[in-house]
Write a protein that holds these residues in place. Structure first.
Motif, mmCIF file in Angstrom:
data_model
loop_
_atom_site.group_PDB
_atom_site.id
_atom_site.type_symbol
_atom_site.label_atom_id
_atom_site.label_comp_id
_atom_site.label_asym_id
_atom_site.label_seq_id
_atom_site.Cartn_x
_atom_site.Cartn_y
_atom_site.Cartn_z
ATOM 1 N N PRO A 70 -51.413 35.568 42.322
ATOM 2 C CA PRO A 70 -50.599 36.750 42.639
ATOM 3 C C PRO A 70 -50.473 37.684 41.437
ATOM 4 C CG PRO A 70 -49.567 34.777 43.531
ATOM 5 C CD PRO A 70 -50.717 34.307 42.691
ATOM 6 N N LYS A 71 -50.686 38.965 41.690
ATOM 7 C CA LYS A 71 -50.521 39.983 40.645
ATOM 8 C C LYS A 71 -49.112 40.541 40.723
ATOM 9 C CE LYS A 71 -52.518 44.030 41.098
ATOM 10 N NZ LYS A 71 -53.580 45.060 41.104
ATOM 11 N N LEU A 72 -48.440 40.569 39.579
ATOM 12 C CA LEU A 72 -47.073 41.058 39.500
ATOM 13 C C LEU A 72 -47.049 42.324 38.639
ATOM 14 C CD1 LEU A 72 -45.321 37.639 38.730
ATOM 15 C CD2 LEU A 72 -46.093 38.538 40.934
ATOM 16 N N CYS A 73 -46.431 43.382 39.171
ATOM 17 C CA CYS A 73 -46.355 44.649 38.448
ATOM 18 C C CYS A 73 -44.890 45.011 38.215
ATOM 19 C CB CYS A 73 -47.056 45.766 39.225
ATOM 20 S SG CYS A 73 -48.834 45.497 39.443
ATOM 21 N N TRP A 74 -44.497 45.096 36.936
ATOM 22 C CA TRP A 74 -43.137 45.418 36.564
ATOM 23 C C TRP A 74 -43.050 46.910 36.269
ATOM 24 C CZ3 TRP A 74 -45.756 41.078 35.013
ATOM 25 C CH2 TRP A 74 -45.197 39.847 35.383
ATOM 26 N N ALA A 75 -42.339 47.631 37.118
ATOM 27 C CA ALA A 75 -42.272 49.092 36.999
ATOM 28 C C ALA A 75 -41.651 49.520 35.678
ATOM 29 C CB ALA A 75 -41.481 49.670 38.171
ATOM 30 N N GLU A 76 -40.597 48.819 35.246
ATOM 31 C CA GLU A 76 -39.912 49.239 34.017
ATOM 32 C C GLU A 76 -40.776 49.027 32.787
ATOM 33 O OE1 GLU A 76 -38.685 44.995 35.011
ATOM 34 O OE2 GLU A 76 -38.960 46.895 36.054
ATOM 35 N N ARG A 77 -41.691 48.051 32.839
ATOM 36 C CA ARG A 77 -42.589 47.828 31.711
ATOM 37 C C ARG A 77 -43.865 48.655 31.815
ATOM 38 N NH1 ARG A 77 -43.168 41.339 31.537
ATOM 39 N NH2 ARG A 77 -41.128 40.790 32.419
ATOM 40 N N ARG A 83 -47.819 35.298 35.939
ATOM 41 C CA ARG A 83 -46.916 34.415 35.231
ATOM 42 C C ARG A 83 -46.987 33.014 35.833
ATOM 43 N NH1 ARG A 83 -42.103 34.612 33.900
ATOM 44 N NH2 ARG A 83 -41.719 32.433 34.374
ATOM 45 N N ALA A 84 -46.423 32.077 35.087
ATOM 46 C CA ALA A 84 -46.372 30.702 35.562
ATOM 47 C C ALA A 84 -45.138 30.509 36.432
ATOM 48 C CB ALA A 84 -46.350 29.742 34.373
ATOM 49 N N ILE A 244 -41.493 35.883 49.941
ATOM 50 C CA ILE A 244 -41.370 34.767 48.999
ATOM 51 C C ILE A 244 -40.753 35.249 47.691
ATOM 52 C CG2 ILE A 244 -42.661 33.043 47.682
ATOM 53 C CD1 ILE A 244 -44.726 33.071 49.944
ATOM 54 N N PHE A 245 -41.249 36.383 47.187
ATOM 55 C CA PHE A 245 -40.738 36.883 45.914
ATOM 56 C C PHE A 245 -39.359 37.511 46.069
ATOM 57 C CE2 PHE A 245 -45.036 36.073 44.688
ATOM 58 C CZ PHE A 245 -44.959 35.798 43.324
ATOM 59 N N ASN A 246 -39.011 37.914 47.290
ATOM 60 C CA ASN A 246 -37.621 38.324 47.529
ATOM 61 C C ASN A 246 -36.683 37.141 47.364
ATOM 62 O OD1 ASN A 246 -38.315 40.971 47.982
ATOM 63 N ND2 ASN A 246 -38.328 40.801 50.218
ATOM 64 N N THR A 251 -32.769 34.020 42.673
ATOM 65 C CA THR A 251 -32.484 33.018 41.641
ATOM 66 C C THR A 251 -32.908 33.462 40.245
ATOM 67 O OG1 THR A 251 -34.599 31.948 42.150
ATOM 68 C CG2 THR A 251 -32.629 31.091 43.254
ATOM 69 N N ALA A 252 -33.853 34.395 40.158
ATOM 70 C CA ALA A 252 -34.342 34.851 38.848
ATOM 71 C C ALA A 252 -34.591 36.360 38.896
ATOM 72 C CB ALA A 252 -35.617 34.101 38.457
ATOM 73 N N PRO A 253 -33.528 37.169 38.992
ATOM 74 C CA PRO A 253 -33.707 38.617 39.148
ATOM 75 C C PRO A 253 -34.343 39.297 37.947
ATOM 76 C CG PRO A 253 -31.393 38.060 38.781
ATOM 77 C CD PRO A 253 -32.110 36.772 38.990
ATOM 78 N N PHE A 254 -34.140 38.736 36.752
ATOM 79 C CA PHE A 254 -34.729 39.359 35.578
ATOM 80 C C PHE A 254 -36.246 39.179 35.562
ATOM 81 C CE2 PHE A 254 -36.022 39.376 31.092
ATOM 82 C CZ PHE A 254 -35.560 40.627 30.719
ATOM 83 N N ILE A 255 -36.722 38.006 35.993
ATOM 84 C CA ILE A 255 -38.164 37.722 36.000
ATOM 85 C C ILE A 255 -38.837 38.358 37.211
ATOM 86 C CG2 ILE A 255 -39.889 35.882 36.061
ATOM 87 C CD1 ILE A 255 -37.847 34.062 34.730
ATOM 88 N N PHE A 256 -38.173 38.288 38.358
ATOM 89 C CA PHE A 256 -38.750 38.815 39.603
ATOM 90 C C PHE A 256 -37.828 39.911 40.153
ATOM 91 C CE2 PHE A 256 -39.872 34.251 39.361
ATOM 92 C CZ PHE A 256 -41.255 34.374 39.247
ATOM 93 N N PRO A 257 -37.848 41.106 39.582
ATOM 94 C CA PRO A 257 -36.945 42.175 40.045
ATOM 95 C C PRO A 257 -37.272 42.602 41.467
ATOM 96 C CG PRO A 257 -38.565 43.043 38.502
ATOM 97 C CD PRO A 257 -38.716 41.555 38.479
ATOM 98 N N LYS A 258 -36.331 43.304 42.059
ATOM 99 C CA LYS A 258 -36.463 43.686 43.464
ATOM 100 C C LYS A 258 -37.634 44.639 43.685
ATOM 101 C CE LYS A 258 -33.193 44.119 47.236
ATOM 102 N NZ LYS A 258 -31.762 44.322 47.573
ATOM 103 N N ASN A 259 -37.921 45.497 42.684
ATOM 104 C CA ASN A 259 -39.008 46.469 42.826
ATOM 105 C C ASN A 259 -40.340 45.953 42.291
ATOM 106 O OD1 ASN A 259 -38.288 46.435 40.150
ATOM 107 N ND2 ASN A 259 -38.432 48.659 39.868
ATOM 108 N N LEU A 260 -40.463 44.638 42.200
ATOM 109 C CA LEU A 260 -41.688 44.033 41.681
ATOM 110 C C LEU A 260 -42.871 44.362 42.588
ATOM 111 C CD1 LEU A 260 -42.759 41.995 39.484
ATOM 112 C CD2 LEU A 260 -42.446 40.211 41.205
ATOM 113 N N GLY A 261 -43.934 44.935 41.995
ATOM 114 C CA GLY A 261 -45.148 45.198 42.752
ATOM 115 C C GLY A 261 -45.981 43.937 42.893
ATOM 116 N N LEU A 262 -46.620 43.765 44.050
ATOM 117 C CA LEU A 262 -47.379 42.546 44.325
ATOM 118 C C LEU A 262 -48.805 42.879 44.733
ATOM 119 C CD1 LEU A 262 -44.658 40.617 46.386
ATOM 120 C CD2 LEU A 262 -45.328 40.193 44.012
#
Length: 814
Positions: A70-77, A83-84, A244-246, A251-262
């Motif tokens: 899975p590719k994760l895209c963090w908008a703020e970064r 990730r693991a 799934i990522f929702n 449980t981990a909002p900092f690692i998997f934020p709501k606006n995380l691109g997939l």
């Protein structure tokens, strides 16, 4: 139907024989052209060999393009990656998605191998038993793991890497069925993997059952790799992964934020080589060098074609067609290229050996095979054929225009304006391309100088360091670890030749443990600071001094005091002009063992010391926090010794001291600080400088030869003009200046054309530069100044020859 005459085999053979005869009559020309082409093609083939092994075919797995995560895209970064996952997260992805036909988990870590030999610290890969089937690679000896191997009622099993099997078992098949003790757990060896299978660089592969427990075999996070089902799109994957990522967000909002691109991240993007960006730039540079070589040979051929004008006129007058004349010229070019090819391959082989000797450690994927293989040989042949069109086209076109040649033959003394413009254009092109390569080399010089001038804490030639990772099996508690390190430091300090001994979390200068801090009750700062776990002797060993308060003392170490020392830049960042002493800082994410946070993460500042030098290769200058190692002994696994003797003489006494305390304790990464700097700190910039510098030097040499050849030819074409000028009163100085002025004009035009190319090259090279601007003025000015000087050097002999002409002989020249 018979083939046209121009394509008949016998006519092609005639042209080939004719070209060979002409080249034999001009051995000097042939040798110069062949060596020039061999240099360009050989350098290209050597770099392409590395690029093929690292970029095109780095992995031995079946259908690598269908492996993904899975590719994760963090908008703020503003970045995407992977990730693991925890065991529970992995199982949720595996059970609730249908985009993968098979899905695996793996994580790497250091494991301890013990038995009737010195304990070893190995790189172990904990993985799900289906990994070998999903990746499509089976053992060369024994069998792969299955689901039965990880059942609770089944004995634990292991598979060995090929290189470990060869190094420690001599390649003996009897290794199958042997029991090895990994972290005090007996495992039966069931297989040996192929030579290229080095999944995540492991020595041993340890199949595990992926449960929903927080930890599996002491491991908390696992990389996920799956085999995509046919036809799965990124949009489809994003839709399936979203719910799934929702859940993960809860449980981990900092690692998997709501606006995380997939999406889907291909396998080769997961484990991209650190050498990739450098290789792309090297490929571009080496093809520039090849083009310079082609331009050089083209100018030689064109000058030779002008000298053969009479021959072409005669051949055209007796019926030779334009196509036949072109083919004849291109055949000669082809003979040059084919003759140069074996020499080029020899140069490529030598160049590849040289590259592999200086390539930085850990930058080429473990599975990659860098060699002169069939694709490289075919690519080299293709380059040789392509150069025929590049350097043979202009001479062939000239040869096919007998009318133009006839018109020019009447004014031979002055030379053709078209010829001179074309040859001058070749010189301008060579200078422009050389400027780009020379600027890159200059930037690499500046970068290396900047890196090697970074102040280094500790004395590189008198600092011995090693890692002493204590296994959880024998040292399960912080107290047991603190007792070991306290006893170790006391014993090591008693060894003759040891001036100071201290501990830290990582090897100095090269790496650091970084985390976020929180100042008092303020929000957590997302910027990273470097964290050290050490003792009182660190200050003297690192050559630092206290600016305020005091350094960590013996009382704070023995009492596990939550008191810290900060660097001056830390105080300026977080406390500005205020007094930092007595202030509270928190380390909310600090995990000494990589898994668990401190129960009490609050610390009081008791001292401010001078700044630590910037870490080599890092663009940021991180602030530092130093705390007693007894607060977090799980993080303190590096032993640092300042010595009065050569460090190599102390390795054995230190090793014996450690084994006297614990005969099964592994000791790894034993090296001096100088060795670490040369291997990891300076190797990358030195590698870039060596290759770009070599290419720039070769480009300058080719340009020098090209300028000399072209200006010699143009000057010879102006023999009558020079005779007239001298007859009218021009002296030798005037004639020399006339020739040199032309060279300087061409060099200036080349610099003007090459300047945008040089700036563009610097822009692409910015990721390879350390503490150096891509527009570094010294690198650019140096390159600009060298090329006109090169033009003068290359033109001096033709200019001097022209100045010594006899006017009478010059006026009679044809």
């Amino acid at each position: 139907m018979s083939a046209p005459a121009i394509f008949r085999l016998e006519t092609v053979a005639q042209d080939a024989a004719f070209a060979v005869r002409h080249l034999r009559r001009n051995p000097g020309f042939a040798l110069a052209a062949i060596l020039t082409l061999a240099l360009g093609i050989g350098a290209s083939a050597a770099v392409f060999s590395v690029a093929y092994g690292v970029l095109i075919d780095p992995f031995p797995y079946e259908n690598v393009h269908t492996l993904a995560t899975p590719k994760l895209c963090w908008a703020e970064r503003g970045e995407c990656g992977w990730r693991a996952y925890t065991p529970q997260q992995f199982n949720e992805i595996a059970q609730k998605t249908d985009i993968f036909s098979g899905i695996t988990a793996s994580t790497v870590g250091m494991v301890e191998l013990t038995g009737n030999f010195e304990p070893q610290r190995l790189r172990g890969n904990y993985l799900t038993p289906n990994t070998f089937d999903v990746l499509g690679v089976q053992p060369i000896l024994g069998r792969a793991s299955t689901a039965d191997d990880v059942r609770p009622d089944h004995g634990e099993v292991a598979l060995l890497s090929y290189r470990y099997w060869q190094a420690h078992y001599g390649g003996s098949p009897s290794v199958l069925g042997q029991v090895i003790n990994i972290d005090r757990h007996p495992r039966i060896v069931i297989g040996v993997m192929p030579p290229r299978f080095l999944w995540r660089g492991a020595d041993v592969y340890l199949p595990i059952q992926m449960t929903n427990a927080p930890e599996v075999e002491g491991q908390r996070y696992f990389a996920l790799v799956g085999r995509l089902r046919p036809g799965v799109t990124e949009a489809q994957a994003a839709v399936e992964l979203r719910p799934i990522f929702n859940d993960f967000y809860q449980t981990a909002p900092f690692i998997f934020p709501k606006n995380l691109g997939l999406g889907i991240l291909p396998f080769d993007e997961m484990f991209k080589s650190d050498l990739a960006s450098t290789l792309y730039l090297l490929l571009a540079s080496v093809f520039v060098l090849l083009f310079i070589a082609c331009v050089n040979v083209s100018s030689l051929l064109l000058a030779r074609a002008v000298n053969r004008e009479h021959e072409f006129i005669v051949r055209a007058s007796i019926g030779a067609s334009r196509a036949r004349l072109v083919r004849n010229a291109l055949t000669e070019s082809l003979m040059l290229a084919l003759t140069a090819l074996p020499v080029a391959l020899a140069c490529a082989w030598l160049g590849l050996k040289a590259i592999l000797r200086i390539v930085p450690t850990d930058t080429i994927p473990d599975e990659a095979v860098v060699t002169m293989n069939l694709p490289v040989l075919l690519g080299s042949l293709g380059l040789a054929l392509a150069t025929v069109l590049i350097f043979g086209l202009a001479p062939a076109w000239h040869s096919a225009n007998p009318r133009l040649a006839a018109a020019l033959s009447g004014s031979r003394a002055s030379g053709s304006r078209t010829q001179r413009r074309l040859l001058s254009g070749f010189v301008v092109t060579e200078v422009a391309l050389s400027l780009a390569l020379l600027t890159l080399a200059g930037l690499m010089v500046r970068s290396l100088v900047a890196v090697e001038n970074v102040p280094v804490p500790f004395a590189p030639d008198n600092t011995l360091m090693m890692r002493v990772p204590l296994p959880d099996v024998r040292y399960p508690t912080p107290e047991s670890r603190s007792i070991f390190y306290r006893g170790l430091l006391d014993r090591v300090r008693a060894i003759p030749g040891v001036k100071t001994a201290t501990v830290d979390a990582t090897l100095p200068v090269m790496d650091f443990y970084g985390d976020r801090v929180q100042i008092g009750s303020q929000p957590e700062d997302r910027r990273i600071v470097a964290i050290h776990v050490t003792d009182p002797e660190f200050l003297a060993a690192a050559g630092r001094k206290m600016l305020q308060g005091h350094f960590i003392d013996a009382r704070e170490v023995s009492s596990q005091a939550h008191e810290v020392v900060i660097t001056e830049n830390f105080a300026k960042r977080y406390f500005a002009e205020e007094n930092a002493i007595g202030r509270t800082i928190r380390l909310p994410d600090f995990k000494p063992d990589g898994l668990h946070r401190l129960e009490d993460n609050a610390f009081t500042v008791v001292g401010v010391m001078s700044d630590m030098p910037r870490f080599i290769g890092f663009r940021d200058d991180f602030p530092h926090v130093l705390l007693p190692y007894t607060v977090a002994p799980r993080a303190a696994e590096t032993l640092l010794l300042s010595t009065s003797l050569p460090p190599a003489e102390l390795i054995h006494p230190v090793r014996m001291t450690i084994h006297a305390m614990d005969k099964d304790q592994p000791i790894v990464d034993v090296m001096t600080l100088r060795q670490a700097l040369d291997t990891y700190g300076y190797a990358g910039p030195r590698f870039s400088l060596a290759l770009f510098g070599t290419f720039a030097g070769a480009a300058l040499l080719l340009s020098l030869v090209g300028i000399y050849g072209v200006l010699s030819f143009i000057t010879s074409q102006r023999t009558q003009e020079i005779g007239i000028r001298m007859a009218l009163g021009a002296n030798r100085g005037d004639v020399m200046w006339m020739v040199l002025r032309q060279a300087l004009l061409l060099a200036t035009l080349g610099v003007g054309v090459g300047l945008p190319l040089a700036l563009l090259g610097g822009r692409f090279a910015k990721d390879q530069l350390v503490q150096t601007s891509q527009y570094d003025p010294l690198a650019l000015i140096g390159a600009i100044c060298i090329l006109p000087l090169l033009a003068v050097v290359g033109t001096y002999i033709p200019a001097r020859r022209a100045a010594t002409l006899n006017p009478v002989s010059a006026l009679r020249a044809k």
